[in-house]
Design an enzyme around this catalytic site. Sequence first.
Site, PDB file in Angstrom:
ATOM      1  N   GLN A 168       0.837  -1.207   0.000  1.00  0.00           N
ATOM      2  CA  GLN A 168       0.000   0.000   0.000  1.00  0.00           C
ATOM      3  C   GLN A 168       0.866   1.249   0.000  1.00  0.00           C
ATOM      4  O   GLN A 168       0.569   2.224  -0.710  1.00  0.00           O
ATOM      5  CB  GLN A 168      -0.958  -0.023   1.185  1.00  0.00           C
ATOM      6  CG  GLN A 168      -1.976  -1.149   1.045  1.00  0.00           C
ATOM      7  CD  GLN A 168      -2.908  -1.276   2.225  1.00  0.00           C
ATOM      8  OE1 GLN A 168      -2.858  -0.472   3.159  1.00  0.00           O
ATOM      9  NE2 GLN A 168      -3.752  -2.289   2.201  1.00  0.00           N
ATOM     10  N   ASP A 314      -1.479 -11.680   5.195  1.00  0.00           N
ATOM     11  CA  ASP A 314      -2.923 -11.772   5.480  1.00  0.00           C
ATOM     12  C   ASP A 314      -3.347 -13.201   5.836  1.00  0.00           C
ATOM     13  O   ASP A 314      -4.477 -13.421   6.282  1.00  0.00           O
ATOM     14  CB  ASP A 314      -3.733 -11.265   4.281  1.00  0.00           C
ATOM     15  CG  ASP A 314      -3.471  -9.784   4.026  1.00  0.00           C
ATOM     16  OD1 ASP A 314      -3.025  -9.087   4.953  1.00  0.00           O
ATOM     17  OD2 ASP A 314      -3.698  -9.329   2.881  1.00  0.00           O
TER      18      ASP A 314
END
Length: 429
Positions: A168, A314
Amino acid sequence: MKRLRTNVSSLRGSIEVPGDKSISHRAVMFGAIANGTTTIANFLAGEDCLSTIDCFRKLGVSITQNGSEVVVKGKGMEGLQEPMEILNVGNSGTTTRLLLGILAGCSFHACLIGDESIAKRPMGRVTKPLQQMGAKIDGREHGNYTPLSIRGGSLQAIDYRSPVASAQVKSAILLAGMQADGTTSVTEPHKSRDHTERMLKLFGAEVVVDGLTVSVTGKQALTGTHVDVPGDISSAAFFLVAGAIVPNSEITLKNVGLNPTRTGIIDVLKQMGADITIENIQNEESEPMGDITVRTSELNGIEIGGELIPRLIDEIPIIALLATQAEGTTVIKDASELKVKETNRIDTVVSELKKLGADIEATEDGMIIRGKTKLKANNLMVDSYGDHRIGMMLAVAACITEGGLTLNRPEAIAVSYPSFFAHLQQLIK
Ligand code: SPQ
């Protein structure tokens, strides 16, 4: 609240998990700032990606969504419009950070707000470098938390050394760099997922990748294209683990994304001794995908850390559950990024698995799990804490738990996998 299926005797069959969340967000965003039309197939119609669509509609982009088919009428790099309303990013960190990168180059004002979880996630990691490039950003705690307000403008390129391996951060700076004067570079400590680099190339941009450094030269135009979104390996991971730990199981997951920056979960399953095979690999030049089959396996504990962490960040909640079913000790380290996800995933994983009797302890940068443990519940309630990945991990944990179990806040799962419970139900035999 949802009563979970416990003590499942077998999971069998084949499913196609929904489209990749990271790639779906990027396809809409890049389509919006490209010239011409972008068509997206197998788009993830989960809440996070719908937040991205909503924000870009408010920026004047025409987007038609019909289930997993999306058409974006691109406005070009300078065609976005000043929004009349606040941009609501919902629960999505990717929407917030990548959108800031795009807005940094737009000479209008915009306000961003999200839910309670987003309000706790650090945005300084992108607002600081974007301010260095010339964007004016303010917000709670000097622009470190939402609500944020941004007025972009003429940007200068930077060479940025990111202290964290974060796709990100990298993507936000590259998207700003696409609008800046000069060549912008981002260097990371370890390689994070590279969907932005791959997709920028698909939209016709020149991107230079040199080891851990990625560079783009500003003022390049993007051209609308067709994006085929592979199945999300982070969603598939719940069934990969379920297939390995539930007795008498064999599950095939079709068309799952196999981008090497995301396949840490497969490496871990193999190292732990799982019976897993991959077939029908396609699309190797852009975003590779293939069919993965997993069967019930005897597992052993391992150590997970270093450059493997960004490749499975994740998946750590579901890997923690996997480790409870492995003989010996599993150590997960170098994963302090878990503390700044939708929840502090070190705390939420440890607290909820402990309720089921797992031998698991939190460390400063990860967790230690000792197996193999029979999980038990006596009409217990576990909590997703509003975190989709914690909710799905607990639903898989329930499959190997004796006794009755209820999940609080199951609706969080719709952020990335709205059909999760339907798929689980379909596999239970
Ligand atoms: O989008 P969001 O909320 O940050 O979602 C998560 C997730 O679990 O789905 C993280 F909580 O995925 C991130 C991932 O952890 C998605 C992402 C991306 O698409 O670029 C990159 C990773 O985050 P980061 O901070 O390491 O860049």
